[in-house]
Design a protein around this motif. Structure first.
Motif, PDB file in Angstrom:
ATOM      1  N   GLU A 102     -11.173 104.948 -20.994  1.00 12.22           N
ATOM      2  CA  GLU A 102      -9.712 104.941 -20.873  1.00 12.22           C
ATOM      3  C   GLU A 102      -9.244 103.684 -20.168  1.00 12.22           C
ATOM      4  OE1 GLU A 102      -5.987 107.543 -19.081  1.00 12.22           O
ATOM      5  OE2 GLU A 102      -8.034 108.203 -18.729  1.00 12.22           O
ATOM      6  N   ASP A 103      -8.201 103.090 -20.749  1.00 10.97           N
ATOM      7  CA  ASP A 103      -7.634 101.849 -20.231  1.00 10.97           C
ATOM      8  C   ASP A 103      -8.653 100.713 -20.205  1.00 10.97           C
ATOM      9  OD1 ASP A 103      -5.182 103.116 -19.840  1.00 10.97           O
ATOM     10  OD2 ASP A 103      -5.730 103.743 -17.805  1.00 10.97           O
ATOM     11  N   ASP A 104      -9.750 100.895 -20.970  1.00 12.09           N
ATOM     12  CA  ASP A 104     -10.794  99.871 -21.074  1.00 12.09           C
ATOM     13  C   ASP A 104     -11.408  99.532 -19.711  1.00 12.09           C
ATOM     14  OD1 ASP A 104     -12.447  98.249 -22.551  1.00 12.09           O
ATOM     15  OD2 ASP A 104     -11.084  96.515 -22.493  1.00 12.09           O
ATOM     16  N   HIS A 154     -13.177  95.576 -15.366  1.00 13.62           N
ATOM     17  CA  HIS A 154     -11.980  96.037 -14.657  1.00 13.62           C
ATOM     18  C   HIS A 154     -12.446  96.915 -13.513  1.00 13.62           C
ATOM     19  CE1 HIS A 154      -7.839  97.311 -13.958  1.00 13.62           C
ATOM     20  NE2 HIS A 154      -8.313  98.539 -13.827  1.00 13.62           N
ATOM     21  N   PRO A 169      -6.328 104.778 -12.449  1.00 13.80           N
ATOM     22  CA  PRO A 169      -7.765 104.688 -12.716  1.00 13.80           C
ATOM     23  C   PRO A 169      -8.600 105.566 -11.816  1.00 13.80           C
ATOM     24  CG  PRO A 169      -6.755 102.508 -12.715  1.00 13.80           C
ATOM     25  CD  PRO A 169      -5.719 103.453 -12.216  1.00 13.80           C
ATOM     26  N   GLY A 219     -11.130 104.807 -25.010  1.00 12.13           N
ATOM     27  CA  GLY A 219     -10.148 104.326 -25.950  1.00 12.13           C
ATOM     28  C   GLY A 219     -10.595 104.466 -27.371  1.00 12.13           C
TER      29      GLY A 219
END
Length: 755
Positions: free
Chosen positions: A443-445, A685, A733, A743
């Motif tokens: 999710e959200d990379d 990230h 996050p 994703g």
């Protein structure tokens, strides 16, 4: 005139005086001898005609209408939920009808019933004569004749029908026991209020089963048989009420006359006004979802037993559901408070597409105690609690871990998979060892680097579980999932890497069953909505036991529960924390945000909530921005909030899990490596919170060493008020709202679930 002629005239006169003169014209046909002959001939002719008719007229098959009955659906407390079928009739055996109420009906309708020949010739003849003369309906029939009229003939007032009634009654009297005749009469007679049969009448007038009636109440039902509409107290005129009460007195007085009731008891009896009629139970609201789900369950059982589904449609069944009225009300209330009241289809088009489904199961019994199928069955026929066309997303991940434990699976480095095993949480990391290229996005990379299985479950890290599914073996994972209750039919559950992200179809009820198996220490739970099924007050339908065999070793099941407690303590499901009971569970958010889920359980109760985006024509559409929320709808949002609201009221019984966990699955974190050996590689990230981790071995399944200093394992469940306030839906996050739920899938052949 000569002497000879005079003599002849004299002789002729003498002859005439000695004989009666012959009758002429019509009078010659009415001598007393001829009248007697006519009478005897007429009797013989009538008797011959009757014998001929007796031989000619057969007892027909009973009318289809008298076989039709309604099906009664009740809640666990006995409250009637709904009545289905065209005819409001429920047949009961004579043994269920109290003897004094049988006596009341016999006293009112045919006091000599037990000894008469089954027909009243005088009364029938009077009825035929009155019919011919156009005087309308006349009484005088016996109970046997009325039973024959109800069961075999029409209600028309014709000579032909009355003659048939007489002949068939004689034949029935010879072939059918008196008790069976009385039972048939009581079960086919009309009592008003659209009630056919005494059981339906007991429900219609007193809201109770016939075996619970008092004699005073039964006497009123017996009185109704004479004039159902006129004697219905709610709609009767003043004269009708007076006549109804007079008839009630007549019934009881006749019972005294027949010595079926003592005068002393009769003296103390008082007329009780019957209850007002209630609106018929319909299929609106949740009723239709509950009834249809129960029907489908019963039909499956009938097929499994080699019987026809039409058996249910024929009616006469009393189906008691396991639904707890209090919990059902709380679930409906929670959906309304957390979602429905926030929807405004006029202001936001997406709000018209939001659908909620939920199922709550007692893990010890497998009984469904509450079920939410949608806002209203009459407006949305698809049952959101049982539909299987949406992906369960990351709520499937615990089943992968369960399969890893059950199969003693190892990771790429040959290490047993436990809660402390290290996996690479890098987003879009290609899965190794599979036949199909697959590199799921988190999710959200977000990339997490090396993480424990516990951390992966807490954050719902797609890349870690995709690799785990391949390590275990896709076929083994599917087998474990099917053993736990998921639908394994081809086309619904494909053995592809994307299955690790919950790409198959599933319903809230299916997922509740799978999680109930975990909560039940590995014994399979197949949720059942039907507590009991009987027909006509006697015949029972054997329903399968919802608690099955041991499909997971207890230690393995309990280890999964242990790791799911971490998701609640320090993961995507923090919203469901509660200070009064322990909670284990998992969030899920599917591809393109078309569905969001939360499956969780306390020590006694398992509940799954699903939220689905359903556009025109049943097309699946995103839930994004539903209810004025800015952005994606995650499993830790609306579904978890509904769960928390409902369970804060519904959870009862044990407050702590009784777990037999494998201690090897919970070990201290690995020591920090020397500073000089720290790698320079960083995740693409960095999460907003340092991941906690548990480890069996510091060696990850990838060659990359940990990029962060791991923290200690999750702390014990933090204290929260019994009913926590609704948090913001915005994900982050760290908690993720719905978690770090991956994703799109670049190499899976199609886009797959995120959470």
């Amino acid at each position: 005139m000569g002497r000879a002629e005079a003599r002849r005239a004299q002789n002729s006169t003498r002859t005439t005086k000695g004989k009666k003169p012959k009758k002429t014209g019509i009078r010659r046909f009415f001598t007393w001898k001829k009248l007697l002959a006519y009478f005897v001939g007429l009797i013989a002719l009538g008797a011959g005609a009757f014998v001929a008719l007796y031989l000619y007229v057969d007892v027909p098959d009973s009318k289809t209408a008298t076989k039709l009955q309604s099906n009664i659906y009740k809640l666990s407390n006995g409250t009637v939920l709904a009545r289905t079928g065209q005819v409001n009739r429920e047949e009961v055996p004579l043994s269920k009808i109290p003897k004094n109420i049988q006596d009341a009906v016999v006293a009112a309708e045919n006091k000599n019933f037990w000894t008469d020949p089954g027909v009243d010739v005088k009364g029938t003849a009077r009825g035929i004569l009155n019919t011919v003369m156009g005087r309308g309906k006349q009484g005088g029939s016996t109970i046997t004749q009325q039973y024959v009229k109800n069961s075999y003939l029409s209600q028309e007032q014709t000579v032909t029908r009355k003659v048939k009634e007489l002949i068939i009654s004689l034949k029935v009297q010879q072939k059918v026991d008196k008790k069976d005749i009385l039972a048939g009469y009581l079960n086919t007679s009309y009592y008003g209020r659209n009630a056919y049969g005494i059981q339906a009448a007991a429900r219609a007038y007193y809201n109770k089963d016939v075996d619970k009636l008092t004699l005073e109440e039964g006497a009123y039902l017996a009185a109704l048989l004479q004039a159902p509409s006129q004697y219905d107290w709610t709609v009767a005129t003043d004269d009708g009420k007076k006549n109804a009460q007079n008839r009630w007195n007549y019934v009881l007085d006749k019972m005294v006359e027949m010595k079926w009731l003592t005068a002393e008891k009769r003296k103390d009896m008082k007329f009780e006004v019957p209850k007002d009629p209630k609106p018929p139970k319909g299929m609106s609201g949740q009723n239709g979802y509950l009834v249809k789900a129960a029907e489908q369950e019963i039909e499956r059982v009938l097929r499994a037993q080699g019987r026809s589904e039409s058996d249910l449609a024929a009616g006469g069944w009393t189906i008691t559901l396991s639904i707890d009225p209090t919990k059902q009300k709380e679930l409906e209330k929670a959906v309304y408070q957390q979602v429905t009241r926030k929807l405004d289809p006029q202001a936001r088009k997406v709000d018209a597409y939001a659908q909620v489904g939920a199922a709550s199961v007692d893990r010890k019994t497998g009984r469904v105690v509450a079920l939410y199928g949608g806002q209203d069955y009459l407006k949305h026929f698809s049952n959101n609690a049982t539909r299987e066309d949406y992906q369960p997303a990351s709520t499937f991940k615990p089943l992968i871990f369960a399969s890893a434990l059950q199969n003693e699976a190892k990771n790429e480095n040959g290490q047993r998979i436990t809660a402390g095993t290290i996996y690479d949480g890098t987003s879009k990391r290609p899965v190794r060892g599979g036949d199909t290229a697959f590199a799921p996005e988190n999710e959200d990379d977000v990339s997490y680097g090396p993480v424990t299985v516990q951390e992966s479950m807490n954050k719902s890290i797609n890349s870690a579980f995709a690799q785990m599914a391949v390590d275990v073996g896709l076929g083994k994972v599917k087998k474990t999932a099917v053993d736990m209750g998921m639908n394994g039919k081809a086309g619904n559950f494909e053995e592809v890497p994307a299955m690790s992200l919950g790409s198959m179809g599933a319903s809230p009820l299916r997922m509740a069953g799978a999680y109930a198996t975990l909560a039940n220490h590995g014994k399979k739970v197949t949720p059942t909505l039907v507590a009991s099924v009987t027909r006509n007050g006697g015949q029972k339908l054997d329903m399968p036991d919802p608690i099955g065999s041991q499909v997971l070793d207890r230690t393995n099941a309990d280890n999964v529960t242990q790791i799911l407690k971490g998701v609640v303590n320090d993961g995507t499901a923090k919203v469901v924390q509660n200070a009064t009971y322990a909670v284990a569970g998992k969030t899920g958010t599917s591809d393109d945000n078309k569905s969001a889920w939360f499956s969780g359980y306390t020590p006694g109760l398992v509940t799954t909530v699903g939220m689905f985006g359903e556009g025109p024509g049943g097309k699946q559409v995103p839930l994004t921005n539903t209810g004025g929320h800015d952005g994606r709808i995650n499993g830790g949002g609306y579904p978890a909030e509904i769960w928390a609201d409902y369970m804060s009221e519904a959870a009862d019984g044990d407050t702590e899990f009784d777990l037999e966990t494998d201690e090897a699955a919970v070990v201290p974190p690995p020591p920090a490596p020397p500073a000089s050996s720290q790698p320079s590689t960083q995740p693409s990230h960095t999460p907003s919170a340092t991941p906690s981790r548990q480890s069996q071995s510091p060696t990850p399944s990838t060659s990359k060493p940990p990029s962060q200093q791991p923290s200690s394992p999750p702390a014990s469940q933090s204290a929260k008020p019994p009913k926590p306030p609704t948090p913001s839906n915005k994900p982050s996050p760290s908690t993720g709202g719905g978690g770090a739920d991956g994703g799109t899938v670049p190499n899976g052949g199609r886009e797959e679930p995120k959470n």
